[in-house]
Design a protein around this motif. Sequence first.
Motif, PDB file in Angstrom:
ATOM      1  N   GLN A  60     -18.402  21.488 146.576  1.00  0.00           N
ATOM      2  CA  GLN A  60     -18.947  20.219 146.119  1.00  0.00           C
ATOM      3  C   GLN A  60     -18.954  20.139 144.598  1.00  0.00           C
ATOM      4  O   GLN A  60     -18.721  19.068 144.022  1.00  0.00           O
ATOM      5  N   CYS A 106     -17.085  17.240 142.506  1.00  0.00           N
ATOM      6  CA  CYS A 106     -17.775  16.445 141.486  1.00  0.00           C
ATOM      7  C   CYS A 106     -16.999  16.435 140.178  1.00  0.00           C
ATOM      8  O   CYS A 106     -16.877  15.379 139.531  1.00  0.00           O
ATOM      9  N   ILE A 149     -23.052  14.881 143.742  1.00  0.00           N
ATOM     10  CA  ILE A 149     -23.670  16.039 144.387  1.00  0.00           C
ATOM     11  C   ILE A 149     -24.686  15.583 145.417  1.00  0.00           C
ATOM     12  O   ILE A 149     -24.967  16.278 146.400  1.00  0.00           O
TER      13      ILE A 149
END
Length: 355
Positions: free
Chosen positions: A213, A217, A248
Amino acid sequence: MKDKYPLLVLAVLCLAALYVVSSLSSIFMPVLLALVLAYVLNPLVGLLERRRVPRLLAIAVVLVGIAVLCLGAVFFFATAVQQEVASVQINLPEYADRLYGLIPHEVKVFLGIETQEKLSWQINRAVEALRGVSLDLAREAFVVVKKAFASTLSFVLTVAGYLITPVYLFYFLADLPRFRGNLMELVPERARGKVSDMAGEIDDILSAFVRGQLSVCAILAVLYSIGLFLVGIDLAVVIGSLSGILFIIPYAGTVFGIVVSMVMAFLKFHDVLHPLLCLGWFGIVQAIEGGVITPAVVGTKVGLHPVVALLALFIGGQWFGIFGMLLAVPVAAVLKVFLRSLHSWYLSSSYYRGA
């Protein structure tokens, strides 16, 4: 019954540990932060180790590299923001005039800003009020800080704890393999296979979400910034970077980026085309993210239904605020592993089979 005593003792110890951590959260938060960072950075250390680099040297190389990368990112971001803010300052009077022209006359009468002179007077009045409030806020902030830390010594210890977080991180990275071995030794041999499988599945899920993640991002921040810059939006890097960072928390970054970029586009160009270009670019990037980026970087390890993810976000936010929203999805994914194990146990139980 006696064979259940170790489980009861373990449960009591876990509850006691949770109570101590929650009671001394200001002290343990830097430790927990260092643990999370150690988990994120450990694969890089392991990669260097597999290339025959001593672990301590590998840790030092990784930490120095991360520090240089962060400083470079901060320098680049600060430079870009400074240039964009200067551009916004030039266009700010024009933005204000356009925004003032969009306000309905009835609203202007209600707010007492029928003319530009009255608007300026209201703004000056608000600024004066804010100057007076600032002292009250400072006093209230001091009271809150005083209550939070209770004493000067507690405050000093808390600040010192965050300052020595890199020290915690170094030792956690150095001892992480030994920690895992010691924990596995506490598991009875008859259950080590099952526990090892569950731990591996949980590690895959957390790795996919945390490390993946963060990568997603960063990629989205770059794509958003490039697209908004090409459209000609002021503060393109700021809006794009914040949209990527906020990703996030699922859906938060997308909503923020669409709303803010469309408003900025309308204020600058005063048409429908440029806001639609912003909306279209976010739609394209989201399609790429869902179809290409996330499957390639994160994979399907987390595997939460969108409804479950949304419920987890709302529950985490309700209970623990922003911090709860950050942890909601990975915690829900880990709980899914335990629920799947419980489901398998139930299907194989004598109660279910009627034996």
